[in-house]
Design a protein around this motif. Structure first.
Motif, PDB file in Angstrom:
ATOM      1  N   SER A   1       0.796  -1.222   0.000  1.00  0.00           N
ATOM      2  CA  SER A   1       0.000   0.000   0.000  1.00  0.00           C
ATOM      3  C   SER A   1       0.831   1.275   0.000  1.00  0.00           C
ATOM      4  CB  SER A   1      -0.951   0.014   1.204  1.00  0.00           C
ATOM      5  OG  SER A   1      -0.200  -0.151   2.386  1.00  0.00           O
ATOM      6  N   THR A   2       2.123   1.167   0.277  1.00  0.00           N
ATOM      7  CA  THR A   2       2.913   2.395   0.306  1.00  0.00           C
ATOM      8  C   THR A   2       3.550   2.656  -1.036  1.00  0.00           C
ATOM      9  OG1 THR A   2       4.551   0.980   1.311  1.00  0.00           O
ATOM     10  CG2 THR A   2       3.579   2.673   2.719  1.00  0.00           C
ATOM     11  N   PRO A   3       3.102   3.719  -1.695  1.00  0.00           N
ATOM     12  CA  PRO A   3       3.700   4.038  -2.987  1.00  0.00           C
ATOM     13  C   PRO A   3       5.116   4.602  -2.794  1.00  0.00           C
ATOM     14  CG  PRO A   3       2.018   5.683  -2.399  1.00  0.00           C
ATOM     15  CD  PRO A   3       2.051   4.659  -1.294  1.00  0.00           C
ATOM     16  N   GLU A   4       5.324   5.397  -1.773  1.00  0.00           N
ATOM     17  CA  GLU A   4       6.644   5.967  -1.520  1.00  0.00           C
ATOM     18  C   GLU A   4       7.170   5.446  -0.196  1.00  0.00           C
ATOM     19  OE1 GLU A   4       9.149   7.682  -2.902  1.00  0.00           O
ATOM     20  OE2 GLU A   4       7.939   7.197  -4.655  1.00  0.00           O
ATOM     21  N   VAL A   5       8.375   4.993  -0.229  1.00  0.00           N
ATOM     22  CA  VAL A   5       8.952   4.458   0.990  1.00  0.00           C
ATOM     23  C   VAL A   5       9.977   5.431   1.532  1.00  0.00           C
ATOM     24  CG1 VAL A   5      10.277   2.579   1.978  1.00  0.00           C
ATOM     25  CG2 VAL A   5       8.602   2.127   0.189  1.00  0.00           C
ATOM     26  N   SER A   6       9.813   5.790   2.765  1.00  0.00           N
ATOM     27  CA  SER A   6      10.841   6.626   3.373  1.00  0.00           C
ATOM     28  C   SER A   6      11.903   5.711   3.952  1.00  0.00           C
ATOM     29  CB  SER A   6      10.248   7.482   4.483  1.00  0.00           C
ATOM     30  OG  SER A   6       9.899   6.645   5.573  1.00  0.00           O
ATOM     31  N   ALA A   7      13.076   6.226   4.078  1.00  0.00           N
ATOM     32  CA  ALA A   7      14.178   5.381   4.498  1.00  0.00           C
ATOM     33  C   ALA A   7      14.069   4.957   5.953  1.00  0.00           C
ATOM     34  CB  ALA A   7      15.497   6.109   4.282  1.00  0.00           C
ATOM     35  N   GLY A   8      13.228   5.630   6.698  1.00  0.00           N
ATOM     36  CA  GLY A   8      13.075   5.243   8.090  1.00  0.00           C
ATOM     37  C   GLY A   8      14.209   5.778   8.942  1.00  0.00           C
ATOM     38  N   ASP A   9      14.311   5.267  10.137  1.00  0.00           N
ATOM     39  CA  ASP A   9      15.333   5.754  11.062  1.00  0.00           C
ATOM     40  C   ASP A   9      16.713   5.394  10.542  1.00  0.00           C
ATOM     41  OD1 ASP A   9      13.074   6.223  12.529  1.00  0.00           O
ATOM     42  OD2 ASP A   9      13.268   4.339  13.644  1.00  0.00           O
ATOM     43  N   SER A  10      17.657   6.152  10.993  1.00  0.00           N
ATOM     44  CA  SER A  10      19.009   5.823  10.582  1.00  0.00           C
ATOM     45  C   SER A  10      19.461   4.571  11.327  1.00  0.00           C
ATOM     46  CB  SER A  10      19.955   6.980  10.873  1.00  0.00           C
ATOM     47  OG  SER A  10      20.145   7.062  12.270  1.00  0.00           O
ATOM     48  N   VAL A  11      20.290   3.824  10.672  1.00  0.00           N
ATOM     49  CA  VAL A  11      20.762   2.576  11.243  1.00  0.00           C
ATOM     50  C   VAL A  11      22.275   2.668  11.342  1.00  0.00           C
ATOM     51  CG1 VAL A  11      20.842   0.090  10.943  1.00  0.00           C
ATOM     52  CG2 VAL A  11      18.899   1.386  10.091  1.00  0.00           C
ATOM     53  N   ASP A  12      22.787   2.113  12.403  1.00  0.00           N
ATOM     54  CA  ASP A  12      24.239   2.122  12.538  1.00  0.00           C
ATOM     55  C   ASP A  12      24.867   1.242  11.473  1.00  0.00           C
ATOM     56  OD1 ASP A  12      24.090   3.774  14.668  1.00  0.00           O
ATOM     57  OD2 ASP A  12      24.195   2.160  16.168  1.00  0.00           O
ATOM     58  N   ALA A  13      26.057   1.574  11.129  1.00  0.00           N
ATOM     59  CA  ALA A  13      26.773   0.763  10.161  1.00  0.00           C
ATOM     60  C   ALA A  13      26.941  -0.651  10.713  1.00  0.00           C
ATOM     61  CB  ALA A  13      28.129   1.373   9.873  1.00  0.00           C
ATOM     62  N   VAL A  14      26.749  -1.598   9.816  1.00  0.00           N
ATOM     63  CA  VAL A  14      26.931  -2.986  10.210  1.00  0.00           C
ATOM     64  C   VAL A  14      28.238  -3.454   9.612  1.00  0.00           C
ATOM     65  CG1 VAL A  14      26.069  -5.314   9.928  1.00  0.00           C
ATOM     66  CG2 VAL A  14      24.479  -3.437  10.268  1.00  0.00           C
ATOM     67  N   ALA A  15      29.062  -4.042  10.394  1.00  0.00           N
ATOM     68  CA  ALA A  15      30.316  -4.525   9.826  1.00  0.00           C
ATOM     69  C   ALA A  15      30.658  -5.892  10.378  1.00  0.00           C
ATOM     70  CB  ALA A  15      31.436  -3.550  10.126  1.00  0.00           C
ATOM     71  N   LEU A  16      31.039  -6.747   9.471  1.00  0.00           N
ATOM     72  CA  LEU A  16      31.542  -8.050   9.878  1.00  0.00           C
ATOM     73  C   LEU A  16      33.048  -7.897   9.938  1.00  0.00           C
ATOM     74  CD1 LEU A  16      29.552 -10.338   7.482  1.00  0.00           C
ATOM     75  CD2 LEU A  16      29.550 -10.553   9.948  1.00  0.00           C
ATOM     76  N   SER A  17      33.590  -7.783  11.113  1.00  0.00           N
ATOM     77  CA  SER A  17      35.019  -7.483  11.155  1.00  0.00           C
ATOM     78  C   SER A  17      35.871  -8.736  10.977  1.00  0.00           C
ATOM     79  CB  SER A  17      35.360  -6.787  12.462  1.00  0.00           C
ATOM     80  OG  SER A  17      34.762  -7.502  13.529  1.00  0.00           O
ATOM     81  N   ASP A  18      35.448  -9.838  11.598  1.00  0.00           N
ATOM     82  CA  ASP A  18      36.361 -10.977  11.623  1.00  0.00           C
ATOM     83  C   ASP A  18      35.911 -12.136  10.737  1.00  0.00           C
ATOM     84  OD1 ASP A  18      34.184 -11.403  13.098  1.00  0.00           O
ATOM     85  OD2 ASP A  18      35.194 -12.246  14.850  1.00  0.00           O
ATOM     86  N   ALA A  19      35.093 -11.855   9.718  1.00  0.00           N
ATOM     87  CA  ALA A  19      34.688 -12.939   8.828  1.00  0.00           C
ATOM     88  C   ALA A  19      35.855 -13.308   7.914  1.00  0.00           C
ATOM     89  CB  ALA A  19      33.493 -12.509   8.003  1.00  0.00           C
ATOM     90  N   PRO A  20      36.119 -14.608   7.742  1.00  0.00           N
ATOM     91  CA  PRO A  20      37.209 -15.015   6.857  1.00  0.00           C
ATOM     92  C   PRO A  20      36.908 -14.676   5.393  1.00  0.00           C
ATOM     93  CG  PRO A  20      36.191 -16.934   7.936  1.00  0.00           C
ATOM     94  CD  PRO A  20      35.420 -15.737   8.348  1.00  0.00           C
ATOM     95  N   ASP A  21      37.944 -14.383   4.617  1.00  0.00           N
ATOM     96  CA  ASP A  21      37.721 -14.129   3.194  1.00  0.00           C
ATOM     97  C   ASP A  21      38.067 -15.359   2.351  1.00  0.00           C
ATOM     98  OD1 ASP A  21      40.465 -14.104   3.184  1.00  0.00           O
ATOM     99  OD2 ASP A  21      40.652 -11.940   2.891  1.00  0.00           O
ATOM    100  N   LEU A  22      37.761 -15.249   1.066  1.00  0.00           N
ATOM    101  CA  LEU A  22      37.921 -16.387   0.172  1.00  0.00           C
ATOM    102  C   LEU A  22      39.391 -16.804   0.062  1.00  0.00           C
ATOM    103  CD1 LEU A  22      36.083 -18.165  -1.555  1.00  0.00           C
ATOM    104  CD2 LEU A  22      36.450 -16.615  -3.470  1.00  0.00           C
TER     105      LEU A  22
END
Lengths: 120, 612
Positions: free
Chosen positions: B293-314
């Protein structure tokens, strides 16, 4: 007339289509079964994956599975007696068991000796 | 929303895992109930959260949803349905026939076809029961049967041998033999499905090129069998308002817009709705009410940055792959998760460390393979076209096996050959020509057969014979091919998934299937992670936050080893970009391009109805 029962191994497609190679023996046998039925023969096929209960309820089939496992299939019973196992019968064998005249088999004379495995 | 106009009684939402079918189905059902309609919502999603959404335990019985007057819901678990079906067949002989025989029968009935047909069996009654239909204005399904299943049910030859006599020449229709309902009921269900006055089919997609290509195939397949009343919903589109100041968001937005601009021709004529990416999780009534039902979406509240610091890489995973300096590496996962890209990245990483590598891919786009060819001295690339391989296999079978069949038999065989297993077998057959090289170098493949297929091929001995023939005089030592795949020293399977609920669940099922075949996946790779890419846009940050629980599930529950690959701002083609993808902290938003191939480069499956 004798009744022929064929106990097939468990196959997703007994046509063999799902495998990496198509089992020509199954194709040929399907055609032979059709032929026998058209000539009045009495033949039933049971697939282990679909009708395991038939195997369980048939003493000969059950004992065979216990002894040889499903690798030993197919198993062919004629009037309940073991007639053949480990390969599918040829058309001539089917005709003989069913008591159908050899004349009717004439269409496929090559299916006699040396055309298949386990012969000669 | 166009797809909500003039609704017929039955609605089916279809699309691949993770596109939001269940959310859309729930939102639609709530909306209709809010309008005073009597609605039954049927979920066959194995990850069904319909109960969670409404705060009710639902399960396999029709349950009223108190919070939404007029709405009832039913959850069908296709796995449980398939298990019940197996029990019906196998139960009576358990303990009677030898254990190994019983196990063999169970494996035969463990394929995807059985699951699908068992689920279809479950909801056949809903489509044909007149009394039930009188109770509801609409029945909403969050899934739809595939074209393959429907075609099988339409073939007259499928029935004569199985349901009516219960014997005869078996085929892939085998699973049908044990079904309980009458032929007329299945015919009724198929008729209801293909009747535009009764059924509307809603194709759900994301604004991703490969996903849209897949939807194109589904559309054509279902249209070819008479299900022409189709609508298209493109879900989760990133609004342009999110792009300010975030290079990653700009890249995602451009990719999506480019994919929409290049919408496959056959989809352009469909009534189409766009649903924006929501700034909230689609859980709970108010969230689902807003979705449509919402034609326009507002971004909503600000969210803190999410970071995966210690995830292993390929690159860290690749350290563990080196071993003896050779071996088979297979990347497995559902379509659209990026197997080809990751296979290329692994191959490039191994080659750049000085190892001889053969990358073999079924990527139809070819550009990935082409850009790599000749780029590294010890990297060779080959390509297998699934369409060509499947067609060759199909023709070979029809020419040999099909030549003596009558018309009905031939029609059955042709349909059997359109089953998903056929393609899997045909492609793997082609790959097996390369596998033998794994004794001397690394062979990296972007596909592999499922455990179910391996078990069946192994059981019949056909696979063994085939590979023995392929290996022929090459002199490579092997015991059985199955043992090569089961030996972690020789073969390593990497499961590729996305950090979303359904894809992770699908990957877990894949792992269970492989374990049944005695193959233990070596590692999991979570691809296209937003959390790892550290977006600035609030909307993308919210999405990133939802990934954490899934990544945690992979790391703590599913995987022995794991790695996370961030969503790339630019298309990872060529050695340099692939190398950037394998190492954390080196990828960032410079050089944004307009391509959407980051999402994946999946094999283009042959269109099934063209061989008629």
């Amino acid at each position: 007339m004798a009744t022929i029962q064929v106990f097939d191994p468990a196959l997703c497609c007994s046509s063999g289509v799902c495998g990496v190679d198509v089992d020509q023996a199954l194709v040929a046998f399907a055609a032979d079964v059709d032929w026998l039925k058209q000539n009045g023969g009495q033949i039933d096929r049971f697939n282990l994956a679909q009708q395991p209960l038939v195997f369980a309820e048939n003493a000969a089939a059950k004992a065979f599975l216990e002894r040889s496992g499903q690798e030993g299939l197919p198993l062919i019973l004629v009037d309940g007696e073991l007639a053949l196992a480990g390969r599918y019968p040829r058309r001539a064998e089917l005709a003989r068991w069913a008591g159908i005249s050899q004349l009717a088999v004439e269409a496929k004379p090559a299916s006699g000796c040396c055309s298949g495995s386990g012969c000669c | 929303m166009l797809f909500l106009d003039h609704l017929p009684p039955f609605l089916f939402f279809t699309g691949k895992g993770g596109v939001g079918k269940t959310s859309l189905a729930c939102a639609t059902a709530i909306r209709l109930a809010d309008q005073g309609k009597r609605v039954l919502l049927v979920s066959t999603d194995p990850a069904s959260n319909v109960g969670q959404v409404f705060g009710v335990t639902i399960g396999n019985t029709v349950t009223p949803i108190d919070a939404v007057p007029g709405l009832r819901a039913l959850e069908i678990d296709p796995q449980a349905a398939a298990q019940a079906y197996r029990d019906r067949i196998v139960g009576p002989v358990r303990g009677v026939l030898p254990e190994t025989v019983v196990k063999g029968i169970e494996e035969q009935l463990s394929g995807a076809c059985t699951t699908e047909i068992a689920a279809f069996d479950e909801f056949t009654a809903l489509l044909t029961d007149a009394a039930l239909q009188a109770d509801y204005d609409h029945i909403v399904f969050d899934t739809a049967p595939t074209g393959h299943t429907i075609r099988l049910l339409q073939l007259p030859g499928a029935w004569s041998g199985f349901l009516e006599q219960g014997k005869g020449d078996a085929s892939c229709l085998g699973p049908l033999a044990g079904l309980e309902k009458q032929r007329s009921q299945y015919q009724g269900a198929v008729a209801a499905l293909s009747d535009a006055r009764r059924t509307r089919l809603i194709l759900v997609a994301r604004a991703q090129r490969a996903t849209l290509r897949e939807v194109e195939r589904t559309h054509e397949e279902l249209a070819a069998i008479g299900l022409t009343q189709q609508y298209l919903v493109i879900n989760g589109i990133l609004p342009q308002s999110e792009t300010s100041g975030d290079a990653l968001a700009v890249a995602v937005w451009r990719r999506e817009q480019a994919a929409l601009a290049e919408l496959p021709l056959v989809l352009r004529d469909l009534p189409t709705d766009h649903v924006p990416l929501m700034p909230f999780n689609l859980v709970g009534l108010s969230a689902l009410r807003q979705m449509l039902s919402t034609p326009e979406v507002s971004a909503g509240d600000s969210v803190d940055a999410v970071a995966l610091s210690d995830a292993p890489d390929l690159a860290t995973l690749v350290d563990g792959l080196i071993g003896d300096g050779h071996g088979l590496i297979m990347l497995m996962g559902k379509g659209g998760v990026g197997k080809t890209t990751l296979a290329a990245a692994v191959a490039v990483e191994l080659a750049s460390r000085g190892h001889p590598v053969h990358l073999t891919t079924s990527d139809p786009a070819a550009h990935l393979a082409e850009t790599l060819e000749g780029s590294l001295a010890n990297l060779s690339v080959s390509r297998i076209d699934p369409r060509t391989e499947t067609e060759r296999y199909r023709q070979q079978v029809l020419a040999t096996k099909g030549k003596n069949l009558d018309e009905q038999g031939r029609a059955m065989l042709e349909e059997d050959l359109r089953s998903p297993c056929t393609e899997e077998v045909a492609v793997f057959q082609a790959f097996s020509r390369v596998i033998r090289e794994a004794g001397r170098k690394f062979v990296v493949m972007d596909t592999a057969p499922t455990g179910h297929t391996l078990l069946l091929l192994d059981a019949t001995g056909a696979y063994h014979r085939e590979v023995a023939r392929q290996m022929g005089a090459s002199g490579m030592h092997f015991t059985t091919p199955m043992m090569q795949l089961q030996d972690p020293a020789q073969t390593k399977v990497l499961i590729v998934t996305l950090a979303e609920t359904t894809p992770v669940l699908e990957a877990a099922n894949l792992q269970a299937d492989l374990r049944r075949a005695g193959i233990e996946p070596w590692a999991w790779v979570v691809n296209n992670s937003l959390a790892m890419a550290k977006p600035g846009s609030p909307l993308l940050r919210r999405r990133a936050a939802t990934e954490l629980a899934q990544i945690d599930a992979v790391a703590s529950r599913h995987a022995q080893r794991w790695a996370v690959v961030p969503l790339q701002p630019d298309e990872p083609v060529g050695v340099e970009r692939l190398q950037r993808l394998t190492r954390h902290g080196t990828a960032s938003g410079e050089n944004i391009t307009m391509n959407d191939e980051t999402y994946n480069a999946e094999p283009r499956v042959p269109r099934k109805q063209e061989e008629k």
